[in-house]
Design a protein around this motif. Structure first.
Motif, PDB file in Angstrom:
ATOM      1  N   PHE A   1      63.994  14.188  20.019  1.00  0.00           N
ATOM      2  CA  PHE A   1      62.999  14.354  19.185  1.00  0.00           C
ATOM      3  C   PHE A   1      63.090  15.395  18.049  1.00  0.00           C
ATOM      4  O   PHE A   1      62.738  15.080  16.950  1.00  0.00           O
ATOM      5  N   ARG A   2      63.755  16.640  18.287  1.00  0.00           N
ATOM      6  CA  ARG A   2      63.961  17.643  17.180  1.00  0.00           C
ATOM      7  C   ARG A   2      64.697  16.946  16.149  1.00  0.00           C
ATOM      8  O   ARG A   2      64.543  17.341  15.036  1.00  0.00           O
ATOM      9  N   GLY A   3      65.666  16.279  16.389  1.00  0.00           N
ATOM     10  CA  GLY A   3      66.430  15.595  15.551  1.00  0.00           C
ATOM     11  C   GLY A   3      66.015  14.718  14.641  1.00  0.00           C
ATOM     12  O   GLY A   3      66.327  14.348  13.585  1.00  0.00           O
ATOM     13  N   ASN A   4      65.023  13.701  15.035  1.00  0.00           N
ATOM     14  CA  ASN A   4      64.514  12.653  14.267  1.00  0.00           C
ATOM     15  C   ASN A   4      62.964  13.053  13.604  1.00  0.00           C
ATOM     16  O   ASN A   4      62.666  12.151  12.913  1.00  0.00           O
ATOM     17  N   ILE A   5      62.403  14.122  13.880  1.00  0.00           N
ATOM     18  CA  ILE A   5      61.197  14.352  13.413  1.00  0.00           C
ATOM     19  C   ILE A   5      61.245  15.538  12.359  1.00  0.00           C
ATOM     20  O   ILE A   5      61.584  16.583  12.546  1.00  0.00           O
ATOM     21  N   GLY A   6      61.034  15.042  11.089  1.00  0.00           N
ATOM     22  CA  GLY A   6      61.256  16.087  10.019  1.00  0.00           C
ATOM     23  C   GLY A   6      60.409  15.605   8.650  1.00  0.00           C
ATOM     24  O   GLY A   6      59.484  15.076   8.872  1.00  0.00           O
ATOM     25  N   SER A   7      61.121  15.721   7.682  1.00  0.00           N
ATOM     26  CA  SER A   7      60.370  15.471   6.348  1.00  0.00           C
ATOM     27  C   SER A   7      60.134  13.885   6.259  1.00  0.00           C
ATOM     28  O   SER A   7      59.466  13.392   5.426  1.00  0.00           O
ATOM     29  N   GLY A   8      61.292  13.140   6.775  1.00  0.00           N
ATOM     30  CA  GLY A   8      61.051  11.703   6.739  1.00  0.00           C
ATOM     31  C   GLY A   8      59.783  11.321   7.477  1.00  0.00           C
ATOM     32  O   GLY A   8      59.227  10.088   7.003  1.00  0.00           O
ATOM     33  N   LEU A   9      59.274  11.982   8.464  1.00  0.00           N
ATOM     34  CA  LEU A   9      57.970  11.629   9.278  1.00  0.00           C
ATOM     35  C   LEU A   9      56.867  11.804   8.215  1.00  0.00           C
ATOM     36  O   LEU A   9      56.033  11.186   8.122  1.00  0.00           O
ATOM     37  N   LEU A  10      56.980  13.113   7.529  1.00  0.00           N
ATOM     38  CA  LEU A  10      56.014  13.278   6.620  1.00  0.00           C
ATOM     39  C   LEU A  10      55.781  12.444   5.160  1.00  0.00           C
ATOM     40  O   LEU A  10      54.626  12.221   4.769  1.00  0.00           O
ATOM     41  N   ALA A  11      56.733  11.584   5.118  1.00  0.00           N
ATOM     42  CA  ALA A  11      56.775  10.976   4.122  1.00  0.00           C
ATOM     43  C   ALA A  11      56.528   9.262   4.428  1.00  0.00           C
ATOM     44  O   ALA A  11      56.363   8.396   3.601  1.00  0.00           O
ATOM     45  N   MET A  12      56.161   9.031   5.678  1.00  0.00           N
ATOM     46  CA  MET A  12      55.846   7.725   6.291  1.00  0.00           C
ATOM     47  C   MET A  12      54.548   7.034   5.723  1.00  0.00           C
ATOM     48  O   MET A  12      54.094   5.983   5.690  1.00  0.00           O
ATOM     49  N   GLY A  13      53.665   7.828   5.241  1.00  0.00           N
ATOM     50  CA  GLY A  13      52.349   7.755   4.478  1.00  0.00           C
ATOM     51  C   GLY A  13      52.694   6.884   3.256  1.00  0.00           C
ATOM     52  O   GLY A  13      52.038   5.747   2.749  1.00  0.00           O
ATOM     53  N   ASP A  14      53.537   7.434   2.531  1.00  0.00           N
ATOM     54  CA  ASP A  14      54.088   6.978   1.087  1.00  0.00           C
ATOM     55  C   ASP A  14      54.848   5.567   1.400  1.00  0.00           C
ATOM     56  O   ASP A  14      54.612   4.659   0.678  1.00  0.00           O
ATOM     57  N   ALA A  15      55.832   5.593   2.542  1.00  0.00           N
ATOM     58  CA  ALA A  15      56.211   4.246   2.795  1.00  0.00           C
ATOM     59  C   ALA A  15      55.261   3.301   3.280  1.00  0.00           C
ATOM     60  O   ALA A  15      55.559   2.062   2.863  1.00  0.00           O
ATOM     61  N   PHE A  16      54.184   3.655   4.114  1.00  0.00           N
ATOM     62  CA  PHE A  16      53.205   2.543   4.199  1.00  0.00           C
ATOM     63  C   PHE A  16      52.493   2.022   3.234  1.00  0.00           C
ATOM     64  O   PHE A  16      52.141   0.797   2.796  1.00  0.00           O
ATOM     65  N   LYS A  17      52.449   3.009   2.088  1.00  0.00           N
ATOM     66  CA  LYS A  17      51.778   2.497   0.711  1.00  0.00           C
ATOM     67  C   LYS A  17      52.684   1.440  -0.039  1.00  0.00           C
ATOM     68  O   LYS A  17      52.075   0.444  -0.739  1.00  0.00           O
ATOM     69  N   ASN A  18      53.955   1.725   0.108  1.00  0.00           N
ATOM     70  CA  ASN A  18      54.992   0.797  -0.674  1.00  0.00           C
ATOM     71  C   ASN A  18      55.041  -0.516   0.106  1.00  0.00           C
ATOM     72  O   ASN A  18      55.736  -1.408  -0.525  1.00  0.00           O
ATOM     73  N   GLY A  19      54.859  -0.340   1.260  1.00  0.00           N
ATOM     74  CA  GLY A  19      54.821  -1.654   2.090  1.00  0.00           C
ATOM     75  C   GLY A  19      53.542  -2.244   2.437  1.00  0.00           C
ATOM     76  O   GLY A  19      53.717  -3.507   2.646  1.00  0.00           O
ATOM     77  N   GLY A  20      52.446  -1.752   2.552  1.00  0.00           N
ATOM     78  CA  GLY A  20      51.342  -2.360   2.745  1.00  0.00           C
ATOM     79  C   GLY A  20      51.171  -2.035   4.358  1.00  0.00           C
ATOM     80  O   GLY A  20      52.060  -2.134   5.267  1.00  0.00           O
ATOM     81  N   ILE A  21      49.697  -2.017   4.850  1.00  0.00           N
ATOM     82  CA  ILE A  21      49.369  -1.313   6.106  1.00  0.00           C
ATOM     83  C   ILE A  21      49.822  -2.391   7.216  1.00  0.00           C
ATOM     84  O   ILE A  21      50.227  -1.870   8.326  1.00  0.00           O
ATOM     85  N   VAL A  22      49.791  -3.735   7.011  1.00  0.00           N
ATOM     86  CA  VAL A  22      50.429  -4.709   7.920  1.00  0.00           C
ATOM     87  C   VAL A  22      51.755  -5.009   7.903  1.00  0.00           C
ATOM     88  O   VAL A  22      52.440  -4.552   8.991  1.00  0.00           O
ATOM     89  N   PHE A  23      52.102  -5.198   6.878  1.00  0.00           N
ATOM     90  CA  PHE A  23      53.707  -5.367   6.853  1.00  0.00           C
ATOM     91  C   PHE A  23      54.442  -4.143   7.234  1.00  0.00           C
ATOM     92  O   PHE A  23      55.314  -4.403   7.784  1.00  0.00           O
ATOM     93  N   ALA A  24      54.049  -3.052   6.748  1.00  0.00           N
ATOM     94  CA  ALA A  24      54.962  -1.721   7.133  1.00  0.00           C
ATOM     95  C   ALA A  24      54.965  -1.626   8.435  1.00  0.00           C
ATOM     96  O   ALA A  24      55.904  -1.128   9.095  1.00  0.00           O
ATOM     97  N   THR A  25      53.631  -1.612   9.223  1.00  0.00           N
ATOM     98  CA  THR A  25      53.611  -1.662  10.645  1.00  0.00           C
ATOM     99  C   THR A  25      54.609  -2.618  11.352  1.00  0.00           C
ATOM    100  O   THR A  25      55.409  -2.140  12.250  1.00  0.00           O
ATOM    101  N   ILE A  26      54.663  -3.882  11.067  1.00  0.00           N
ATOM    102  CA  ILE A  26      55.446  -4.689  11.742  1.00  0.00           C
ATOM    103  C   ILE A  26      56.930  -4.380  11.510  1.00  0.00           C
ATOM    104  O   ILE A  26      57.719  -4.529  12.312  1.00  0.00           O
ATOM    105  N   SER A  27      57.127  -3.999  10.065  1.00  0.00           N
ATOM    106  CA  SER A  27      58.472  -3.999   9.769  1.00  0.00           C
ATOM    107  C   SER A  27      59.075  -2.599  10.175  1.00  0.00           C
ATOM    108  O   SER A  27      60.213  -2.347  10.476  1.00  0.00           O
ATOM    109  N   THR A  28      58.240  -1.844  10.325  1.00  0.00           N
ATOM    110  CA  THR A  28      58.754  -0.312  11.119  1.00  0.00           C
ATOM    111  C   THR A  28      59.235  -0.577  12.329  1.00  0.00           C
ATOM    112  O   THR A  28      60.206  -0.146  12.928  1.00  0.00           O
ATOM    113  N   VAL A  29      58.320  -1.522  13.109  1.00  0.00           N
ATOM    114  CA  VAL A  29      58.852  -1.759  14.613  1.00  0.00           C
ATOM    115  C   VAL A  29      60.182  -2.524  14.453  1.00  0.00           C
ATOM    116  O   VAL A  29      61.159  -2.088  15.428  1.00  0.00           O
ATOM    117  N   LEU A  30      60.497  -3.405  13.590  1.00  0.00           N
ATOM    118  CA  LEU A  30      61.510  -4.198  13.640  1.00  0.00           C
ATOM    119  C   LEU A  30      62.733  -3.315  13.123  1.00  0.00           C
ATOM    120  O   LEU A  30      63.932  -3.593  13.645  1.00  0.00           O
TER     121      LEU A  30
END
Length: 477
Positions: free
Chosen positions: A78-107
């Motif tokens: 957990f310590r190794g994977n939670i960092g600045s990338g986590l806080l950037a996921m909102g921006d990632a969802f903006k660039n992917g779309g709320i449905v597409f990004a949700t499904i794509s993040t799982v895959l």
């Protein structure tokens, strides 16, 4: 002189904990210098997590004198994977779309975890075949697979090792650049609330001073308390951000379900940046009391990454749903301006990143400095090492000043280096290994790995192009 022990670097990063230049070989070269003391997280449960205190059992199996439990290893994952990338996921969802990004993040999470399993399997097989004294790390595994692969590929072994270490250096220095931008942005937000209006580039100059001083500490044991503090501050900050993002949410229908094709590469770059923790898995498995529990269906890797993936999706979904197109490269920058709580959170996470920088910075140092020392530092090695450290810190500062767009910078780092480490090398070495087996490469494995490698190359090319193009457009505005 003390016996050379491997250095254990436990730290928050964009997506990884780095332990040695390839996950195993810090003691081979750089461990001879002042930074040879082990970094041990100073809490009760984590003090078993020591790298380097390993011995060979009578049956030839690699064991450690202070192995970690299932819970300890999960905590470090957990310590190794939670960092600045986590806080950037909102921006990632903006660039992917709320449905597409949700499904794509799982895959994408499933693919990245599968790739980590491939690396672990190949490492275990090379450990068994070569009868080494300890399991190989990332770069060494790739080199050994090629060295023991088809005859025509064996000359590429050393080149592949260099490539993996190069991408590790790019990734870590990229993290360091992101940290400078991240810290400066958050400090600027705080200062602006108190009518202290200073240009972002000036804030970066101010930030680089304590960063440079911290990187002059060559004995990493003195940085151990700061790593633990950084973890605590990050946990508090992220919790507050998620709480704020969950308040007064608009309807899902108000957000774009799938973003334009032009911005999708930016989503993939950021998402891979967040998920790229492949440099973490080998050290964690090798130091477990029961390493066989790491890869089981309900083992540390699968369970831990399911939790991490859920956190990524939750933060990204809530961040984009809450702030929409106004979401930034760090959700801390979207907190209500003028509120004491917002300023405190921004300050806490900025301090956490400041404490983490020198730990992430150690990796490119331990990869590149030993060879440079042998060639250029026969005299005054300490002074020359400090000079080299200063040059690398200033390099990250110059890059951060050149690309102050935090979200675009994260996407660029993810596209350039994280995709290669997470999506290209693991399936590639499985293909090389399988080609040497009596049955050859099964068609299903061949097609599956070709798809993963193709996805990695697609993200690499399109993500890099679109990130650079977006950075250029941002400067033209």
């Amino acid at each position: 002189m003390k016996k050379k022990d491997k250095v254990n670097i436990n730290s928050i990063s964009g997506s990884m904990v780095s332990m040695g230049h390839d996950g195993s070989n810090v003691s081979e070269g750089y461990g001879a210098y002042q930074s040879q003391e082990q970094i041990i997280v100073p809490d009760t449960k984590s003090q078993d997590f020591e790298i380097g205190k390993s011995i060979e059992a009578t049956d030839g199996h690699h064991i450690v004198s202070h192995p970690t439990s299932y819970a300890d290893t999960m905590l470090h994952l957990f310590r190794g994977n939670i960092g600045s990338g986590l806080l950037a996921m909102g921006d990632a969802f903006k660039n992917g779309g709320i449905v597409f990004a949700t499904i794509s993040t799982v895959l994408l999470g499933i693919i990245c975890v599968h790739a980590q399993h491939l690396l672990l399997n190949c490492s275990e097989e090379m450990y068994r075949q070569t009868k080494r004294d300890k399991p190989p790390g990332f770069a060494e595994t790739v080199a050994l697979v090629f060295a023991n692969g088809p005859t025509r590929l064996r000359p590429l072994a050393s080149t592949m090792r260099v490539l993996v270490n190069t991408f590790l250096c790019i990734t870590q220095l990229g993290f360091c650049c992101v940290y400078i931008v991240f810290i400066a942005n958050n400090i600027k937000m705080i200062c602006d609330q108190y009518n202290i209006h200073i240009d972002l580039s000036i804030h970066m100059i101010i930030v680089v001073v304590p960063v440079l001083l911290s990187c002059m500490v060559r004995n990493l044991k003195y940085l151990t308390p700061f790593s633990t503090i950084a973890n605590l501050l990050m946990a508090i900050g992220v919790s507050v951000v998620v709480y704020e993002a969950a308040q007064d949410l608009p309807p899902v229908e108000t957000r774009v379900y799938m973003a334009s094709w032009q911005s999708l590469p930016l989503y993939f770059g950021t998402a891979v940046y967040a998920f790229e923790g492949i440099g973490l898995v080998l050290p964690l498995k090798n130091e477990m009391r029961k390493p066989e529990l790491f890869q089981k269906p309900f083992g540390v890797l699968n369970v831990g990454m399911v939790v991490v993936g859920c956190i990524f999706i939750t933060v990204g979904f809530l961040g984009y749903l809450k702030w929409g197109d106004d979401v930034t490269g760090s959700l801390t920058l979207n907190l209500k301006p003028g509120h004491i709580l917002s300023n405190v959170v921004q300050g806490l996470i900025a301090i956490a990143m400041l404490f983490t920088y020198p730990l992430q910075f150690y990796v490119p140092i331990c990869i590149t400095w030993p060879r440079l020392r042998k060639r250029y530092a026969n005299t005054s090695p300490v002074i020359k090492e400090l000079g080299y450290r200063s040059i690398l810190v200033l390099l990250t500062f110059i890059l951060a000043e050149s690309i102050p767009q935090l979200g675009l910078f994260i996407s660029l780092v993810g596209a350039i280096s994280s995709t290669a480490l997470a999506l290209v090398f693991p399936p590639l070495i499985e293909l090389v290994y399988k080609s040497q087996t009596s049955k050859g490469i099964p068609i299903v494995i061949l097609m599956k790995n070709i798809v993963i490698i193709s996805l990695g190359l697609f993200i690499f090319v399109t993500g890099t192009y679109e990130s650079i193009a977006s950075i250029v457009r941002a400067f033209q505005l």
